[in-house]
Motif scaffolding. Sequence first.
Motif, PDB file in Angstrom:
ATOM      1  N   ARG A  92     -13.202  75.725 -23.824  1.00  6.61           N
ATOM      2  CA  ARG A  92     -13.437  74.429 -24.474  1.00  6.61           C
ATOM      3  C   ARG A  92     -14.755  73.818 -24.045  1.00  6.61           C
ATOM      4  O   ARG A  92     -15.736  73.870 -24.762  1.00  6.61           O
ATOM      5  CB  ARG A  92     -12.265  73.494 -24.178  1.00  6.61           C
ATOM      6  N   SER A  93     -14.775  73.202 -22.898  1.00  3.91           N
ATOM      7  CA  SER A  93     -15.954  72.441 -22.448  1.00  3.91           C
ATOM      8  C   SER A  93     -17.202  73.288 -22.290  1.00  3.91           C
ATOM      9  O   SER A  93     -18.302  72.834 -22.566  1.00  3.91           O
ATOM     10  CB  SER A  93     -15.661  71.750 -21.112  1.00  3.91           C
ATOM     11  N   LEU A  94     -17.034  74.517 -21.820  1.00  3.19           N
ATOM     12  CA  LEU A  94     -18.194  75.369 -21.524  1.00  3.19           C
ATOM     13  C   LEU A  94     -18.286  76.572 -22.454  1.00  3.19           C
ATOM     14  O   LEU A  94     -18.918  77.574 -22.103  1.00  3.19           O
ATOM     15  CB  LEU A  94     -18.132  75.840 -20.062  1.00  3.19           C
ATOM     16  N   LEU A 131     -17.449  77.897  -9.791  1.00  2.00           N
ATOM     17  CA  LEU A 131     -16.427  77.069 -10.453  1.00  2.00           C
ATOM     18  C   LEU A 131     -15.057  77.334  -9.846  1.00  2.00           C
ATOM     19  O   LEU A 131     -14.325  76.398  -9.515  1.00  2.00           O
ATOM     20  CB  LEU A 131     -16.379  77.382 -11.953  1.00  2.00           C
ATOM     21  N   ARG A 154     -19.259  68.431 -16.081  1.00  6.05           N
ATOM     22  CA  ARG A 154     -18.155  68.279 -17.025  1.00  6.05           C
ATOM     23  C   ARG A 154     -16.802  68.168 -16.328  1.00  6.05           C
ATOM     24  O   ARG A 154     -15.786  68.012 -16.965  1.00  6.05           O
ATOM     25  CB  ARG A 154     -18.149  69.454 -17.993  1.00  6.05           C
ATOM     26  N   ILE A 155     -16.780  68.325 -15.011  1.00 11.77           N
ATOM     27  CA  ILE A 155     -15.541  68.221 -14.262  1.00 11.77           C
ATOM     28  C   ILE A 155     -15.557  66.881 -13.535  1.00 11.77           C
ATOM     29  O   ILE A 155     -16.422  66.632 -12.721  1.00 11.77           O
ATOM     30  CB  ILE A 155     -15.408  69.354 -13.220  1.00 11.77           C
ATOM     31  N   LEU A 188      -7.246  76.328 -15.398  1.00 15.98           N
ATOM     32  CA  LEU A 188      -8.343  75.379 -15.598  1.00 15.98           C
ATOM     33  C   LEU A 188      -9.636  76.121 -15.909  1.00 15.98           C
ATOM     34  O   LEU A 188     -10.390  75.721 -16.804  1.00 15.98           O
ATOM     35  CB  LEU A 188      -8.525  74.477 -14.375  1.00 15.98           C
ATOM     36  N   LEU A 238     -11.710  75.551 -19.275  1.00 16.57           N
ATOM     37  CA  LEU A 238     -13.123  75.144 -19.238  1.00 16.57           C
ATOM     38  C   LEU A 238     -14.002  76.093 -20.040  1.00 16.57           C
ATOM     39  O   LEU A 238     -14.863  75.660 -20.804  1.00 16.57           O
ATOM     40  CB  LEU A 238     -13.628  75.079 -17.791  1.00 16.57           C
ATOM     41  N   THR A 239     -13.808  77.377 -19.860  1.00 12.30           N
ATOM     42  CA  THR A 239     -14.672  78.339 -20.562  1.00 12.30           C
ATOM     43  C   THR A 239     -14.349  78.445 -22.046  1.00 12.30           C
ATOM     44  O   THR A 239     -15.205  78.828 -22.834  1.00 12.30           O
ATOM     45  CB  THR A 239     -14.597  79.739 -19.915  1.00 12.30           C
ATOM     46  N   ALA A 279     -21.454  72.913 -15.538  1.00 15.00           N
ATOM     47  CA  ALA A 279     -20.011  72.903 -15.341  1.00 15.00           C
ATOM     48  C   ALA A 279     -19.585  71.733 -14.476  1.00 15.00           C
ATOM     49  O   ALA A 279     -18.631  71.029 -14.803  1.00 15.00           O
ATOM     50  CB  ALA A 279     -19.574  74.215 -14.700  1.00 15.00           C
ATOM     51  N   SER A 280     -20.290  71.501 -13.382  1.00 15.79           N
ATOM     52  CA  SER A 280     -19.872  70.432 -12.480  1.00 15.79           C
ATOM     53  C   SER A 280     -20.059  69.065 -13.119  1.00 15.79           C
ATOM     54  O   SER A 280     -19.349  68.121 -12.784  1.00 15.79           O
ATOM     55  CB  SER A 280     -20.614  70.516 -11.146  1.00 15.79           C
TER      56      SER A 280
END
Length: 181
Positions: free
Chosen positions: A103-105, A66, A162-163, A96, A100-101, A159-160
């Motif tokens: 919120r999204s992940l 990431l 979600r980006i 970022l 990401l860690t 992860a990818s």
Amino acid sequence: ALLLRALDKQTSDQIESDLPRTCPSVSWFTSADGTDAAGIAAMRRVLRAFAIDNPSVGYTQSLNFLAAFILLVFEADKLRPGRQRAAEAEEDCFWLLTALTRRSLRGYHTESLRLVRVDARVFDALVEAKLPKLAAHLTSHNIHSLDFISARWLLWRLASSRITMPRQNVPRDSKSVALTP
């Protein structure tokens, strides 16, 4: 200031062992003379700062990929004509990665990889529903998804997915980042 704080030896060793394995086919992460390439040095600083600032996550599988991808995008963005260098790529990457860690992940990058295991069970259920013969064969040999899908690969794919970034921001040799976790 974060990099002035001490990082435990186990985490530091984990980061150091993953650095040379991260995107070795991308020139920014490789060096012919054995010294740290610019990308490796930047990734080391980002991952160390992240591990220090996020002790509940620390350093886990796929964070290196990431960070590498994000660094490549921000580095390429800084080099585009007409762009102001308002913030350094490393700091942007750190923030970022943190967002990401958190919120999204959230729940994926933990010591137990709890949500990775949940998603692996979902994958098993999908294989059973859509490919019942394959599922029966794998079950008869006591093979489960995490046996043949590494957690590192699954984390990178989650992860990818979600980006989302505009194509023009992705550097030309970043294809190898997306294809080789």
